[in-house]
Design an enzyme around this catalytic site. Structure first.
Site, PDB file in Angstrom:
ATOM      1  N   HIS A   1      45.021  48.727  45.004  1.00  0.00           N
ATOM      2  CA  HIS A   1      46.086  49.251  44.131  1.00  0.00           C
ATOM      3  C   HIS A   1      47.104  50.041  44.962  1.00  0.00           C
ATOM      4  CE1 HIS A   1      42.771  49.452  40.844  1.00  0.00           C
ATOM      5  NE2 HIS A   1      43.569  48.465  40.513  1.00  0.00           N
TER       6      HIS A   1
ATOM      7  N   LYS B   1      35.627  49.650  27.283  1.00  0.00           N
ATOM      8  CA  LYS B   1      35.243  50.646  26.270  1.00  0.00           C
ATOM      9  C   LYS B   1      34.841  51.985  26.863  1.00  0.00           C
ATOM     10  CE  LYS B   1      34.329  47.957  22.224  1.00  0.00           C
ATOM     11  NZ  LYS B   1      33.897  46.576  22.469  1.00  0.00           N
TER      12      LYS B   1
ATOM     13  N   ARG C   1      45.204  39.108  43.409  1.00  0.00           N
ATOM     14  CA  ARG C   1      44.342  39.053  44.594  1.00  0.00           C
ATOM     15  C   ARG C   1      43.963  37.626  44.940  1.00  0.00           C
ATOM     16  NH1 ARG C   1      40.160  42.834  41.727  1.00  0.00           N
ATOM     17  NH2 ARG C   1      40.881  41.363  40.184  1.00  0.00           N
TER      18      ARG C   1
ATOM     19  N   SER D   1      37.979  47.583  41.001  1.00  0.00           N
ATOM     20  CA  SER D   1      37.446  48.864  40.525  1.00  0.00           C
ATOM     21  C   SER D   1      36.020  48.682  40.012  1.00  0.00           C
ATOM     22  CB  SER D   1      38.313  49.418  39.392  1.00  0.00           C
ATOM     23  OG  SER D   1      39.611  49.658  39.835  1.00  0.00           O
TER      24      SER D   1
END
Ligand code: PNS
Length: 166
Positions: free
Chosen positions: A17, A41, A90, A128
């Site tokens: 990022h 969530k 990516r 991530s």
């Protein structure tokens, strides 16, 4: 003044990022990193924590701002006077979803362009989700994330102090 929005969950920010942010900062006068509340969530970090981590990692980039955003992305982009959205690509596997999102955003507001940027090839394997999984299992993520994010992950993963018996 050319402004661009780089939206995402950033839970947490990775070096991939950051690489995209640095590239965008060289091309645009103003880069707004827009942190979405939770695309999954149960994010590991709150929106506020994620914003702080991005701020900490981008402090040296003078034309980068970090904001939390809610609601429709196209509305947010127009609201902050930006002309375009940046998304990182990516690998080919990212493309299908990103293409769908870009075209949907164009349907919602044809003035908002989507620009795809590729992070440095050494970051193509980074995500991530994987960083969180590795950190959760006690692996070393120091080469995958900025230093402040690495520290935050370590702190978050520390087991809580066991209750002492009386
Ligand atoms: O980092 P992520 O989870 O891939 O980011 C996804 C994000 C936040 C960019 C996307 O879910 C989004 O734009 N959300 C805002 C709501 C919206 O505009 N949805 C319609 C997208 S076509």
């Amino acid at each position: 003044m050319r402004a661009v929005v780089y939206p995402g969950s950033f839970d947490p920010l990775t070096n991939g990022h950051l690489d995209v942010i640095e590239r965008a900062a060289r091309l645009f006068d103003r880069v707004i990193v827009a942190v979405a509340p939770n695309s999954e969530k149960h994010p590991l970090f709150t929106t506020e924590e994620r914003c702080k981590l991005v701020v900490g990692a981008t402090r040296r980039l003078r034309n980068v701002e970090v904001r939390a955003f809610d609601g429709l992305l196209v509305d947010y982009v127009r609201g902050c006077g930006a002309q375009a959205v940046i998304r990182g690509l990516r690998a080919v596997s990212d493309f299908e979803f990103e293409f769908q999102m870009a075209l949907m955003n164009r349907k919602l507001d044809e003035r908002v362009e989507t620009i795809f940027m590729m992070p440095k090839d050494t970051y193509t394997f980074l995500s991530s989700r994987l960083v969180k999984e590795i950190a959760q299992l006690g692996g070393d993520v120091s080469t995958f994330v900025p230093r402040n994010v690495g520290r935050a992950l370590l702190k978050r993963m520390q087991p809580s102090t066991p209750m002492r018996r009386r």
